[in-house]
Enzyme design. Sequence first.
Site, PDB file in Angstrom:
ATOM      1  N   LYS A   1      12.419  -7.696  -9.388  1.00 43.82           N
ATOM      2  CA  LYS A   1      10.841  -8.164  -9.170  1.00 43.82           C
ATOM      3  C   LYS A   1      10.954  -9.594  -8.305  1.00 43.82           C
ATOM      4  O   LYS A   1      11.662 -10.342  -8.736  1.00 43.82           O
ATOM      5  CB  LYS A   1      10.196  -8.160 -10.368  1.00 43.82           C
ATOM      6  CG  LYS A   1       8.934  -8.682 -10.076  1.00 43.82           C
ATOM      7  CD  LYS A   1       7.681  -8.352 -11.561  1.00 43.82           C
ATOM      8  CE  LYS A   1       6.494  -8.806 -11.157  1.00 43.82           C
ATOM      9  NZ  LYS A   1       5.923  -7.570 -10.345  1.00 43.82           N
TER      10      LYS A   1
ATOM     11  N   GLY B   1       4.489   3.919  -0.590  1.00 46.56           N
ATOM     12  CA  GLY B   1       5.341   3.249  -1.199  1.00 46.56           C
ATOM     13  C   GLY B   1       6.216   4.235  -2.091  1.00 46.56           C
ATOM     14  O   GLY B   1       6.591   3.913  -3.370  1.00 46.56           O
ATOM     15  N   ALA B   2       6.455   5.529  -1.660  1.00 47.04           N
ATOM     16  CA  ALA B   2       6.865   6.532  -2.631  1.00 47.04           C
ATOM     17  C   ALA B   2       8.417   6.418  -2.947  1.00 47.04           C
ATOM     18  O   ALA B   2       8.759   7.086  -3.824  1.00 47.04           O
ATOM     19  CB  ALA B   2       6.828   7.755  -1.691  1.00 47.04           C
TER      20      ALA B   2
ATOM     21  N   ARG C   1       9.134   3.362   3.742  1.00 41.07           N
ATOM     22  CA  ARG C   1       9.193   2.680   4.898  1.00 41.07           C
ATOM     23  C   ARG C   1       9.933   3.277   5.864  1.00 41.07           C
ATOM     24  O   ARG C   1       9.747   3.130   7.283  1.00 41.07           O
ATOM     25  CB  ARG C   1      10.247   1.226   4.513  1.00 41.07           C
ATOM     26  CG  ARG C   1      10.530   0.413   5.670  1.00 41.07           C
ATOM     27  CD  ARG C   1      11.273  -0.922   5.230  1.00 41.07           C
ATOM     28  NE  ARG C   1      10.499  -1.531   4.067  1.00 41.07           N
ATOM     29  CZ  ARG C   1      10.969  -2.446   3.552  1.00 41.07           C
ATOM     30  NH1 ARG C   1      12.296  -2.936   3.786  1.00 41.07           N
ATOM     31  NH2 ARG C   1      10.427  -3.261   2.800  1.00 41.07           N
TER      32      ARG C   1
ATOM     33  N   THR D   1       1.458  -6.229  -5.609  1.00 38.08           N
ATOM     34  CA  THR D   1       1.422  -7.487  -5.965  1.00 38.08           C
ATOM     35  C   THR D   1       1.672  -8.751  -4.936  1.00 38.08           C
ATOM     36  O   THR D   1       2.303  -8.199  -3.886  1.00 38.08           O
ATOM     37  CB  THR D   1       1.806  -7.741  -7.302  1.00 38.08           C
ATOM     38  OG1 THR D   1       3.210  -7.716  -7.100  1.00 38.08           O
ATOM     39  CG2 THR D   1       1.326  -7.026  -8.390  1.00 38.08           C
TER      40      THR D   1
ATOM     41  N   HIS E   1      10.702  -9.992 -16.384  1.00 41.42           N
ATOM     42  CA  HIS E   1      10.718  -8.881 -15.619  1.00 41.42           C
ATOM     43  C   HIS E   1      12.086  -8.474 -14.985  1.00 41.42           C
ATOM     44  O   HIS E   1      12.938  -9.231 -15.469  1.00 41.42           O
ATOM     45  CB  HIS E   1       9.832  -8.726 -14.307  1.00 41.42           C
ATOM     46  CG  HIS E   1       8.266  -8.396 -14.727  1.00 41.42           C
ATOM     47  ND1 HIS E   1       7.491  -9.441 -14.945  1.00 41.42           N
ATOM     48  CD2 HIS E   1       7.653  -7.291 -15.049  1.00 41.42           C
ATOM     49  CE1 HIS E   1       6.223  -8.807 -15.257  1.00 41.42           C
ATOM     50  NE2 HIS E   1       6.437  -7.465 -15.306  1.00 41.42           N
TER      51      HIS E   1
END
Length: 243
Positions: A158, A17-18, A45, A100, A154
Amino acid sequence: MDDALTSTSPVRLLIHGANGRMGQALLRLAAEQPRRFDVVGAVSRSVGQRVIDGVPQFAASELAGTPACDVVVDFSLAEAFDAVLAHCLAHGCALVSGTTGLSDEQRNAIEAAGLRIPVLWASNFSLGVAVLNDLVERAARALPGWECDIVEQHHVRKLDAPSGTALTLGESAGKGGAQARYAAIRAGDIVGEHTVQFATLGERIELVHRATNRDIFARGALHAAGWLAGRAPGRYRIGDLLG
Protein backbone atom coordinates in the site's frame (compact mmCIF):
# COMPACT_ATOMS: atom_id res chain seq x y z
CA MET A 1 -27.83 7.65 -19.16
CA ASP A 2 -31.47 6.62 -18.63
CA ASP A 3 -33.26 8.20 -15.69
CA ALA A 4 -33.70 4.76 -14.17
CA LEU A 5 -32.66 1.25 -15.09
CA THR A 6 -35.29 -1.42 -15.31
CA SER A 7 -35.19 -4.02 -12.59
CA THR A 8 -34.56 -6.74 -15.19
CA SER A 9 -31.61 -5.04 -16.88
CA PRO A 10 -28.10 -5.92 -15.67
CA VAL A 11 -26.06 -2.88 -14.73
CA ARG A 12 -23.36 -2.33 -17.36
CA LEU A 13 -20.03 -1.92 -15.60
CA LEU A 14 -16.64 -0.73 -16.79
CA ILE A 15 -13.90 -1.78 -14.34
CA HIS A 16 -11.04 0.74 -14.25
CA GLY A 17 -7.87 -0.53 -12.59
CA ALA A 18 -8.71 -4.12 -13.49
CA ASN A 19 -5.23 -5.56 -12.96
CA GLY A 20 -5.09 -4.51 -9.29
CA ARG A 21 -6.18 -6.62 -6.35
CA MET A 22 -9.51 -4.81 -6.09
CA GLY A 23 -10.03 -4.91 -9.83
CA GLN A 24 -9.53 -8.65 -9.93
CA ALA A 25 -11.94 -9.15 -7.02
CA LEU A 26 -14.53 -6.96 -8.75
CA LEU A 27 -14.29 -8.96 -11.97
CA ARG A 28 -14.57 -12.28 -10.13
CA LEU A 29 -17.53 -11.27 -7.97
CA ALA A 30 -19.40 -9.50 -10.77
CA ALA A 31 -19.10 -12.66 -12.89
CA GLU A 32 -20.92 -14.53 -10.13
CA GLN A 33 -23.95 -12.21 -10.55
CA PRO A 34 -24.65 -12.16 -14.31
CA ARG A 35 -28.29 -11.19 -13.83
CA ARG A 36 -27.27 -8.12 -11.88
CA PHE A 37 -24.04 -7.03 -13.58
CA ASP A 38 -22.68 -7.04 -17.13
CA VAL A 39 -18.99 -6.15 -17.26
CA VAL A 40 -18.59 -4.53 -20.67
CA GLY A 41 -14.88 -3.86 -20.33
CA ALA A 42 -11.83 -3.92 -18.09
CA VAL A 43 -9.23 -1.14 -18.20
CA SER A 44 -5.63 -1.61 -17.06
CA ARG A 45 -2.39 0.28 -17.52
CA SER A 46 -1.47 -2.13 -20.31
CA VAL A 47 -3.01 -5.26 -21.81
CA GLY A 48 -1.83 -8.56 -23.25
CA GLN A 49 -4.87 -10.65 -24.09
CA ARG A 50 -7.72 -8.71 -25.67
CA VAL A 51 -10.45 -10.82 -24.08
CA ILE A 52 -10.27 -12.62 -20.73
CA ASP A 53 -13.20 -14.73 -19.53
CA GLY A 54 -15.44 -13.01 -22.05
CA VAL A 55 -14.54 -9.48 -20.87
CA PRO A 56 -12.90 -7.12 -23.42
CA GLN A 57 -9.60 -5.69 -22.17
CA PHE A 58 -8.46 -2.10 -22.77
CA ALA A 59 -5.29 -0.17 -22.00
CA ALA A 60 -5.65 3.07 -20.06
CA SER A 61 -4.74 4.98 -23.22
CA GLU A 62 -7.79 3.42 -24.91
CA LEU A 63 -10.32 4.61 -22.32
CA ALA A 64 -12.15 6.81 -24.83
CA GLY A 65 -12.88 3.76 -26.98
CA THR A 66 -14.46 1.59 -24.30
CA PRO A 67 -18.10 0.43 -24.64
CA ALA A 68 -21.02 2.39 -23.27
CA CYS A 69 -21.73 1.64 -19.61
CA ASP A 70 -24.00 2.67 -16.77
CA VAL A 71 -21.30 2.86 -14.08
CA VAL A 72 -17.51 3.05 -14.09
CA VAL A 73 -16.04 1.35 -11.02
CA ASP A 74 -12.58 2.80 -10.43
CA PHE A 75 -9.90 1.40 -8.15
CA SER A 76 -6.70 2.70 -9.71
CA LEU A 77 -4.07 5.32 -8.89
CA ALA A 78 -4.39 9.04 -8.29
CA GLU A 79 -2.52 9.84 -11.49
CA ALA A 80 -5.15 7.95 -13.52
CA PHE A 81 -8.16 9.47 -11.79
CA ASP A 82 -8.50 12.68 -13.82
CA ALA A 83 -8.93 10.74 -17.05
CA VAL A 84 -11.62 8.42 -15.68
CA LEU A 85 -13.59 11.29 -14.14
CA ALA A 86 -13.41 13.19 -17.44
CA HIS A 87 -14.61 10.06 -19.26
CA CYS A 88 -17.65 9.75 -17.00
CA LEU A 89 -18.52 13.41 -17.46
CA ALA A 90 -18.16 13.17 -21.23
CA HIS A 91 -20.38 10.09 -21.49
CA GLY A 92 -22.87 10.79 -18.70
CA CYS A 93 -22.18 7.60 -16.78
CA ALA A 94 -22.06 7.23 -13.02
CA LEU A 95 -18.77 6.84 -11.15
CA VAL A 96 -18.00 4.66 -8.15
CA SER A 97 -14.42 5.21 -7.05
CA GLY A 98 -12.25 3.95 -4.22
CA THR A 99 -8.99 5.42 -5.52
CA THR A 100 -7.08 7.00 -2.65
CA GLY A 101 -4.20 9.47 -2.43
CA LEU A 102 -6.20 12.11 -4.31
CA SER A 103 -5.15 15.75 -4.22
CA ASP A 104 -7.35 18.55 -2.91
CA GLU A 105 -7.96 19.58 -6.53
CA GLN A 106 -9.16 16.08 -7.39
CA ARG A 107 -11.42 15.97 -4.35
CA ASN A 108 -12.91 19.31 -5.42
CA ALA A 109 -13.41 17.94 -8.93
CA ILE A 110 -15.47 15.08 -7.47
CA GLU A 111 -17.76 17.56 -5.74
CA ALA A 112 -18.16 19.56 -8.96
CA ALA A 113 -18.85 16.41 -10.99
CA GLY A 114 -21.76 15.61 -8.70
CA LEU A 115 -23.65 18.49 -10.29
CA ARG A 116 -23.68 16.61 -13.61
CA ILE A 117 -23.46 12.87 -12.88
CA PRO A 118 -24.00 10.49 -9.95
CA VAL A 119 -20.68 10.14 -8.11
CA LEU A 120 -19.84 8.00 -5.10
CA TRP A 121 -16.27 8.21 -3.88
CA ALA A 122 -15.26 6.49 -0.66
CA SER A 123 -11.95 5.65 0.93
CA ASN A 124 -13.44 2.36 2.11
CA PHE A 125 -16.43 0.40 0.81
CA SER A 126 -16.94 -1.72 3.91
CA LEU A 127 -20.35 -1.11 5.44
CA GLY A 128 -18.74 -1.81 8.82
CA VAL A 129 -16.37 1.12 8.28
CA ALA A 130 -19.34 3.31 7.36
CA VAL A 131 -20.83 2.50 10.77
CA LEU A 132 -17.43 3.11 12.40
CA ASN A 133 -17.31 6.63 10.93
CA ASP A 134 -20.66 7.38 12.52
CA LEU A 135 -19.51 6.02 15.88
CA VAL A 136 -16.28 8.06 15.77
CA GLU A 137 -18.16 11.30 15.14
CA ARG A 138 -20.58 10.55 17.96
CA ALA A 139 -17.77 9.63 20.37
CA ALA A 140 -15.80 12.77 19.54
CA ARG A 141 -18.85 14.93 20.17
CA ALA A 142 -19.58 13.19 23.47
CA LEU A 143 -15.97 13.40 24.71
CA PRO A 144 -14.80 17.00 24.31
CA GLY A 145 -11.16 17.52 25.24
CA TRP A 146 -10.18 13.86 24.89
CA GLU A 147 -7.16 13.00 22.74
CA CYS A 148 -7.89 11.18 19.49
CA ASP A 149 -5.41 8.86 17.80
CA ILE A 150 -5.95 6.76 14.67
CA VAL A 151 -3.67 3.80 13.98
CA GLU A 152 -4.01 2.03 10.63
CA GLN A 153 -2.31 -1.14 9.41
CA HIS A 154 -2.08 -2.42 5.82
CA HIS A 155 0.00 -4.69 3.59
CA VAL A 156 3.48 -3.65 2.52
CA ARG A 157 2.39 -2.77 -1.03
CA LYS A 158 0.00 0.00 0.00
CA LEU A 159 1.47 3.30 -1.15
CA ASP A 160 -0.45 6.05 0.63
CA ALA A 161 -0.06 6.66 4.35
CA PRO A 162 -2.10 7.48 6.33
CA SER A 163 -4.69 5.45 4.47
CA GLY A 164 -7.68 7.14 2.90
CA THR A 165 -9.88 5.37 5.42
CA ALA A 166 -7.84 6.76 8.31
CA LEU A 167 -8.16 10.28 6.91
CA THR A 168 -11.91 9.85 6.50
CA LEU A 169 -12.15 8.65 10.11
CA GLY A 170 -10.17 11.73 11.09
CA GLU A 171 -12.68 13.90 9.25
CA SER A 172 -15.47 12.20 11.17
CA ALA A 173 -13.65 12.91 14.43
CA GLY A 174 -13.23 16.52 13.33
CA LYS A 175 -16.97 16.86 12.76
CA GLY A 176 -17.39 15.90 16.41
CA GLY A 177 -14.81 18.44 17.55
CA ALA A 178 -11.71 16.24 17.96
CA GLN A 179 -8.32 16.70 16.32
CA ALA A 180 -6.97 13.33 15.18
CA ARG A 181 -3.34 12.22 15.13
CA TYR A 182 -2.24 9.42 12.82
CA ALA A 183 0.11 6.45 12.78
CA ALA A 184 0.58 4.04 9.86
CA ILE A 185 2.00 0.51 9.84
CA ARG A 186 2.89 -1.42 6.66
CA ALA A 187 3.56 -5.10 7.28
CA GLY A 188 3.03 -8.47 5.65
CA ASP A 189 -0.29 -9.04 3.89
CA ILE A 190 -2.58 -7.19 6.31
CA VAL A 191 -5.82 -6.43 4.46
CA GLY A 192 -6.76 -3.50 6.66
CA GLU A 193 -7.12 -2.60 10.32
CA HIS A 194 -8.15 0.75 11.80
CA THR A 195 -8.15 1.65 15.49
CA VAL A 196 -9.56 4.96 16.73
CA GLN A 197 -8.58 5.68 20.33
CA PHE A 198 -10.04 8.37 22.55
CA ALA A 199 -8.04 8.91 25.74
CA THR A 200 -7.99 11.12 28.81
CA LEU A 201 -6.52 10.82 32.29
CA GLY A 202 -7.42 7.43 33.73
CA GLU A 203 -9.42 5.99 30.85
CA ARG A 204 -9.57 5.37 27.13
CA ILE A 205 -11.97 4.05 24.50
CA GLU A 206 -10.97 2.08 21.40
CA LEU A 207 -13.12 1.62 18.31
CA VAL A 208 -11.68 -1.01 15.95
CA HIS A 209 -12.48 -2.39 12.52
CA ARG A 210 -10.54 -5.34 11.08
CA ALA A 211 -10.87 -6.58 7.53
CA THR A 212 -9.66 -10.12 6.92
CA ASN A 213 -10.83 -10.53 3.32
CA ARG A 214 -10.56 -8.00 0.50
CA ASP A 215 -13.82 -9.26 -0.97
CA ILE A 216 -15.78 -7.16 1.52
CA PHE A 217 -14.58 -4.01 -0.25
CA ALA A 218 -15.36 -5.38 -3.72
CA ARG A 219 -18.83 -6.49 -2.60
CA GLY A 220 -19.46 -3.05 -1.14
CA ALA A 221 -18.34 -1.35 -4.35
CA LEU A 222 -20.57 -3.57 -6.48
CA HIS A 223 -23.47 -2.92 -4.13
CA ALA A 224 -22.78 0.81 -4.51
CA ALA A 225 -22.65 0.50 -8.31
CA GLY A 226 -25.99 -1.27 -8.43
CA TRP A 227 -27.48 1.31 -6.08
CA LEU A 228 -26.05 4.31 -7.98
CA ALA A 229 -27.04 3.24 -11.51
CA GLY A 230 -29.84 5.39 -12.87
CA ARG A 231 -29.87 7.86 -9.96
CA ALA A 232 -29.98 11.60 -10.38
CA PRO A 233 -26.71 13.55 -10.45
CA GLY A 234 -25.30 14.07 -6.99
CA ARG A 235 -22.35 13.55 -4.69
CA TYR A 236 -23.27 10.39 -2.82
CA ARG A 237 -21.50 8.77 0.12
CA ILE A 238 -21.19 5.21 1.33
CA GLY A 239 -23.30 6.07 4.36
CA ASP A 240 -26.22 6.77 2.00
CA LEU A 241 -26.42 3.01 1.36
CA LEU A 242 -27.13 2.30 5.02
CA GLY A 243 -30.54 3.93 5.05
